[in-house]
Scaffold this motif. Structure first.
Motif, mmCIF file in Angstrom:
data_model
loop_
_atom_site.group_PDB
_atom_site.id
_atom_site.type_symbol
_atom_site.label_atom_id
_atom_site.label_comp_id
_atom_site.label_asym_id
_atom_site.label_seq_id
_atom_site.Cartn_x
_atom_site.Cartn_y
_atom_site.Cartn_z
ATOM 1 N N GLY A 1 0.814 -1.205 0.000
ATOM 2 C CA GLY A 1 0.000 0.000 0.000
ATOM 3 C C GLY A 1 0.854 1.265 0.000
ATOM 4 O O GLY A 1 0.555 2.232 -0.715
ATOM 5 N N MET A 2 1.938 1.251 0.787
ATOM 6 C CA MET A 2 2.828 2.419 0.841
ATOM 7 C C MET A 2 3.476 2.677 -0.520
ATOM 8 O O MET A 2 3.530 3.815 -0.994
ATOM 9 C CB MET A 2 3.908 2.200 1.904
ATOM 10 N N ALA B 1 -2.244 -4.983 -2.964
ATOM 11 C CA ALA B 1 -2.446 -3.859 -2.044
ATOM 12 C C ALA B 1 -1.965 -2.554 -2.667
ATOM 13 O O ALA B 1 -2.576 -1.497 -2.469
ATOM 14 C CB ALA B 1 -1.707 -4.121 -0.729
ATOM 15 N N ALA B 2 -0.876 -2.615 -3.450
ATOM 16 C CA ALA B 2 -0.370 -1.424 -4.136
ATOM 17 C C ALA B 2 -1.400 -0.897 -5.134
ATOM 18 O O ALA B 2 -1.631 0.317 -5.233
ATOM 19 C CB ALA B 2 0.948 -1.746 -4.838
ATOM 20 N N LEU B 3 -2.027 -1.808 -5.867
ATOM 21 C CA LEU B 3 -3.038 -1.414 -6.849
ATOM 22 C C LEU B 3 -4.239 -0.760 -6.164
ATOM 23 O O LEU B 3 -4.725 0.297 -6.595
ATOM 24 C CB LEU B 3 -3.483 -2.629 -7.657
ATOM 25 N N LEU C 1 -5.555 3.159 -6.507
ATOM 26 C CA LEU C 1 -6.936 3.512 -6.845
ATOM 27 C C LEU C 1 -7.550 4.416 -5.776
ATOM 28 O O LEU C 1 -8.274 5.369 -6.092
ATOM 29 C CB LEU C 1 -7.772 2.242 -7.010
ATOM 30 N N CYS C 2 -7.270 4.111 -4.512
ATOM 31 C CA CYS C 2 -7.778 4.938 -3.409
ATOM 32 C C CYS C 2 -7.231 6.360 -3.510
ATOM 33 O O CYS C 2 -7.953 7.340 -3.281
ATOM 34 C CB CYS C 2 -7.393 4.336 -2.063
ATOM 35 N N TYR C 3 -5.947 6.475 -3.872
ATOM 36 C CA TYR C 3 -5.363 7.812 -4.026
ATOM 37 C C TYR C 3 -6.066 8.569 -5.153
ATOM 38 O O TYR C 3 -6.348 9.759 -5.033
ATOM 39 C CB TYR C 3 -3.863 7.702 -4.310
#
Length: 331
Positions: A112-113, A315-317, A321-323
């Motif tokens: 995620g980071m 989690a990165a993807l 998308l959340c960003y």
């Protein structure tokens, strides 16, 4: 707005710690419960207390997370990056918990980071990611499997002339100690990872200038991890405790002791944020292979390992998308 963003980000970080607790509680106690060394509630209560204690044992892992993986972002954009990173990790935790897949909360956070940082234009410290995350992701399971196999071989040799029933009773008692050691290591590793995120948020908001961890941050993260642990992760517990291999008390003791030793070594010597999930799962595989290679349900194990490899990019993807969603509504 800055204060509101800080409070929301810290709140989401603490919620991530809670999901980490119920997602990874199985790491510490699944073997003890499956061998009937401890009842589920007693095991969860013990794990919660030891998680709380473990969170105060060091700060090396937190420092790696707060300054060794991505450059500290600045301003509102920086807070959005942290929020997106946490959102990606939480979503992946909930998905894998629902399907009973013992994936790594740690690698969900790291993925995620990285994903949020790339989406937000913040530099990723790739040497830190490779040295502190990717290499340990490969090395720690191999060490766990090999050490678990050797520890179990040593136990079998040392107790080869013992009465089997008496030995199993003794190891059932010993498992209360090994499970406590495992839970302590889980607190040492996983509570610090969220502490590092909260310190980054405080730095972005100019609330503090150094990378030290305030006492209230330690208490909050440790408490949320413990509460999440006590909530339990029954789906994942079944996978670790029975689906990989049917464990007996000596095997459970060997697996827990091996995993705890690897976690302490990574924390105190290398400051490496390793996955407790990877270590205990691989240790169980190594222990089970001493019985006979076919005793390990390699089909289940293969699915678990595949989950390990897709956790960071997934989690990165989600974080990316959340960003994008944050920019769309608040940019």
């Amino acid at each position: 707005m800055d204060t509101f963003a800080l409070v929301v980000t810290i709140g989401v970080a603490l919620f991530f710690t809670y999901t980490n607790g119920f997602h990874d509680s199985a790491n510490a106690i699944a073997t003890s419960v499956s061998t009937r060394a401890l009842t589920p509630r007693a095991a969860l209560a013990m794990a919660a207390v030891m998680n709380l204690a473990g969170a105060f044992l060091g700060s090396g892992v937190a420092e790696t997370v707060s300054k060794g993986l991505i450059e500290t972002p600045t301003g509102q954009n920086g807070m959005a990056i942290l929020f997106a990173a946490l959102a990606g990790a939480i979503v992946w935790n909930l998905i894998t918990w629902y399907f009973g897949l013992p994936s790594s909360s740690s690698h969900a956070l790291f993925g995620g980071m990285v994903g949020a940082a790339l989406a937000g234009g913040t530099a990723v410290i790739w040497t830190g990611v490779v040295e502190k995350v990717v290499l340990p992701m490969f090395i720690s399971p191999l060490v766990g499997m090999g050490a678990g196999y050797l520890v179990m071989c040593a136990i079998l040799w040392m107790f080869r002339r013992s009465n089997p029933h008496r030995a199993k009773r003794g190891f059932r008692i010993a498992q209360t100690v090994s499970a406590a050691g495992m839970a302590l290591g889980h607190g040492l590793q996983d509570a610090q990872k969220t502490m590092g995120i909260v310190v980054m948020a405080l730095t972005i908001a100019d609330v503090q200038e150094d990378k030290g961890i305030p006492l209230w941050v330690k208490i909050a993260c440790a408490t949320m991890l413990s509460l999440g642990t006590y909530a339990g992760g029954w789906r994942i517990m079944r996978t670790l405790g029975r689906r990989i291999i049917e464990l007996d008390p000596p095997q459970g003791f060997a697996g827990e002791t091996t995993a705890a030793s690897v976690m302490y070594t990574a924390s105190f010597i290398f400051d490496a944020p390793i996955s407790t999930t990877h270590v205990i799962t691989s240790a169980i595989m190594g222990v089970g292979a001493t019985k006979r290679v076919s005793a390990v349900r390699w089909g289940v194990a293969r699915g678990i390992v595949m989950g390990w490899f897709i956790t960071m990019p997934a989690a990165a993807l989600v974080a990316g998308l959340c960003y994008g969603v944050i920019l769309l509504f608040f940019g």
